[in-house]
Design a protein around this motif. Structure first.
Motif, short mmCIF file in Angstrom:
data_model
loop_
_atom_site.label_atom_id
_atom_site.label_comp_id
_atom_site.label_asym_id
_atom_site.label_seq_id
_atom_site.Cartn_x
_atom_site.Cartn_y
_atom_site.Cartn_z
N ALA A 185 5.85 -6.78 1.64
CA ALA A 185 5.89 -6.11 0.34
C ALA A 185 4.56 -5.42 0.05
O ALA A 185 4.53 -4.29 -0.47
N GLN A 186 3.45 -6.07 0.40
CA GLN A 186 2.13 -5.46 0.19
C GLN A 186 1.91 -4.26 1.11
O GLN A 186 1.33 -3.26 0.71
N MET A 187 2.37 -4.37 2.35
CA MET A 187 2.27 -3.26 3.30
C MET A 187 3.02 -2.04 2.77
O MET A 187 2.53 -0.91 2.81
N LEU A 188 4.24 -2.28 2.29
CA LEU A 188 5.07 -1.19 1.78
C LEU A 188 4.42 -0.55 0.56
O LEU A 188 4.40 0.68 0.43
N GLU A 189 3.88 -1.37 -0.32
CA GLU A 189 3.20 -0.86 -1.51
C GLU A 189 2.01 0.01 -1.11
O GLU A 189 1.79 1.09 -1.69
N ARG A 190 1.26 -0.44 -0.11
CA ARG A 190 0.12 0.34 0.39
C ARG A 190 0.59 1.66 0.98
O ARG A 190 -0.01 2.71 0.75
N GLY A 191 1.70 1.64 1.72
CA GLY A 191 2.25 2.85 2.33
C GLY A 191 2.70 3.85 1.29
O GLY A 191 2.47 5.06 1.43
N LEU A 192 3.33 3.37 0.21
CA LEU A 192 3.80 4.26 -0.84
C LEU A 192 2.63 4.90 -1.59
O LEU A 192 2.70 6.06 -2.01
N ALA A 193 1.55 4.12 -1.74
CA ALA A 193 0.35 4.68 -2.40
C ALA A 193 -0.26 5.78 -1.54
O ALA A 193 -0.66 6.84 -2.05
N LEU A 194 -0.31 5.57 -0.23
CA LEU A 194 -0.85 6.59 0.68
C LEU A 194 0.06 7.82 0.73
O LEU A 194 -0.41 8.94 0.90
N LYS A 195 1.36 7.61 0.58
CA LYS A 195 2.30 8.72 0.55
C LYS A 195 1.97 9.65 -0.61
O LYS A 195 2.00 10.89 -0.47
N LYS A 196 1.66 9.08 -1.77
CA LYS A 196 1.30 9.89 -2.94
C LYS A 196 0.00 10.65 -2.69
O LYS A 196 -0.21 11.73 -3.24
N GLU A 197 -0.87 10.06 -1.87
CA GLU A 197 -2.14 10.70 -1.54
C GLU A 197 -2.02 11.67 -0.36
O GLU A 197 -3.03 12.20 0.11
N GLN A 198 -0.80 11.87 0.12
CA GLN A 198 -0.53 12.73 1.28
C GLN A 198 -1.31 12.24 2.51
O GLN A 198 -1.90 13.01 3.25
N ASN A 199 -1.27 10.92 2.71
CA ASN A 199 -2.01 10.30 3.79
C ASN A 199 -1.08 9.35 4.55
O ASN A 199 0.11 9.25 4.26
N SER A 200 -1.61 8.64 5.54
CA SER A 200 -0.79 7.76 6.37
C SER A 200 -1.58 6.52 6.76
O SER A 200 -2.77 6.41 6.45
N MET A 201 -0.94 5.59 7.44
CA MET A 201 -1.63 4.37 7.86
C MET A 201 -1.12 3.87 9.21
O MET A 201 0.00 4.19 9.62
N GLY A 202 -1.98 3.12 9.89
CA GLY A 202 -1.63 2.53 11.18
C GLY A 202 -1.43 1.03 11.05
O GLY A 202 -1.26 0.51 9.94
N GLY A 203 -1.46 0.33 12.19
CA GLY A 203 -1.25 -1.11 12.12
C GLY A 203 -1.34 -1.77 13.48
O GLY A 203 -1.76 -1.16 14.47
N ILE A 204 -0.95 -3.03 13.52
CA ILE A 204 -0.95 -3.82 14.75
C ILE A 204 0.43 -4.44 14.95
O ILE A 204 1.00 -5.02 14.01
N ILE A 205 0.97 -4.29 16.15
CA ILE A 205 2.26 -4.87 16.52
C ILE A 205 2.00 -6.07 17.44
O ILE A 205 1.18 -5.98 18.36
#
Length: 350
Positions: A185-205
């Motif tokens: 839920a926190q990851m998704l919230e962070r992703g949606l915030a970056l979407k508004k900023e016209q930005n993106s994010m990476g991660g670890i699998i």
């Protein structure tokens, strides 16, 4: 252009992001394996676009068509060809930037190598190519399942937010494919915030491979971890990989890192299930670093193909975080490596 991977179980992918479609030819599948399009489709559905608010809204059903290698529901032993038609192409999104190099993309390097490039959605460099890998990987997974092998991957971290607990039963129950619902839920919230900023994010699998018998892998150049690294690092967004304790091993002593053995087996698994490039029988543990998505609408400095400095915004339909959709690709490539190495191991005793 290298588009073929494997030795006895060998795949060749073809197609471009904005071409007629993408597909794969898989050779080395033994005859008599029960195989239906539904077996392939369930894996493709995990990779296809449009699954969440941080995934590309491109509408592709990724419907698989088996064109050869299967008769009356069973593999024939001849090359297995699978095709996925592209159905939602919007090449016009790239018209205004076709003469510019997009930061983070392969535009510059492809032009340097070939003197020509397909600017429509990156062509062969697009993540769309991985759909073909997933189709082939679904077959490899089915082969491996009969040997008791299971491959589970999940998002361990995205946008700097990591799982605090690991519950593999929830991976397919959240849009991040994380193993911790609260972290998801926190990851998704962070992703949606970056979407508004016209930005993106990476991660670890994290990828866990269970049930691999001891003795799989070829010494020296075709070590199990070497081939897994080759396969997974060939996925466009992957920038790093480690096995077992990985880079943390550099801070450990030999006594700490060595996996002591008793009559009951290994006391630990710092080796990540691989010693000397050969499986130990323990779980194979892999961690993969995934870069932020390169296509962002935020203005960035770049050059035109004629060398003129400019500012570019990459508009269109793009993921904010590729981690959830790269998971079935990681599983597919892992399965293809193991499927190939099992066949090579069994060939030793013919």
């Amino acid at each position: 252009m290298s588009s073929t991977f494997g030795t006895l179980l060998k795949l060749s992918t073809f197609g471009e992001s904005h071409g007629e479609g993408v597909g794969v030819i898989l050779e080395g599948v033994s005859p008599g394996l029960e195989l239906h399009e539904e077996d392939i489709q369930k894996e493709l559905d995990r990779r296809k676009p449009g699954q969440s608010d941080i995934a590309t809204p491109r509408k592709e059903s990724d419907t698989v068509h088996i064109l050869s290698g299967v008769f009356e529901g069973k593999t024939t032993g001849t090359p297995l060809m699978m095709l996925l038609y592209n159905s939602d192409i919007q090449s016009k999104d790239y018209n205004s930037i076709k003469d510019y190099f997009r930061p983070g993309h392969a535009d510059f390097t492809y032009l340097q190598k070939y003197g020509f490039r397909d600017w429509r959605g990156s062509g062969r460099a697009s993540g769309r190519e991985t759909a073909a890998r997933v189709a082939a990987g679904a077959v490899a997974k089915k082969i491996l399942s009969k040997k008791g092998v299971r491959i589970i991957a999940y998002t361990y971290e995205a946008g700097g937010i990591a799982c605090k607990s690991i519950d593999t039963t929830v991976i397919e129950k959240n849009p991040m494919r994380a193993a911790d619902m609260d972290a998801a839920a926190q990851m998704l919230e962070r992703g949606l915030a970056l979407k508004k900023e016209q930005n993106s994010m990476g991660g670890i699998i994290t990828c866990i491979i269970q049930g691999v018998r001891a003795g799989i892998g070829e010494p020296v150049f075709d070590k199990l971890d070497a081939l897994l690294s080759h396969a997974i690092m060939s996925i466009g967004a992957v920038k790093g990989i480690e096995f077992g304790s990985g880079f943390a091993a550099s801070k450990m002593t030999g006594r700490e890192h060595n996996d002591a053995m008793t009559a009951k087996g290994f006391d630990s698994n710092n080796a990540g299930g691989i010693l000397g490039g050969i499986s130990t029988g323990e779980n194979i543990i892999i961690r993969i670093a995934v870069k932020p998505v390169s296509s962002i609408a935020s203005p960035q400095n770049t050059l035109s193909i004629t060398g003129v400095e400019s500012v570019i915004s990459t508009e269109g339909r793009h993921d904010i975080c590729i981690c959830p959709r790269i998971i079935p690709v990681v599983e597919a490539m892992s399965a293809l490596v193991l499927g190939d190495l099992y066949k090579r191991h069994e060939a030793l005793f013919i």
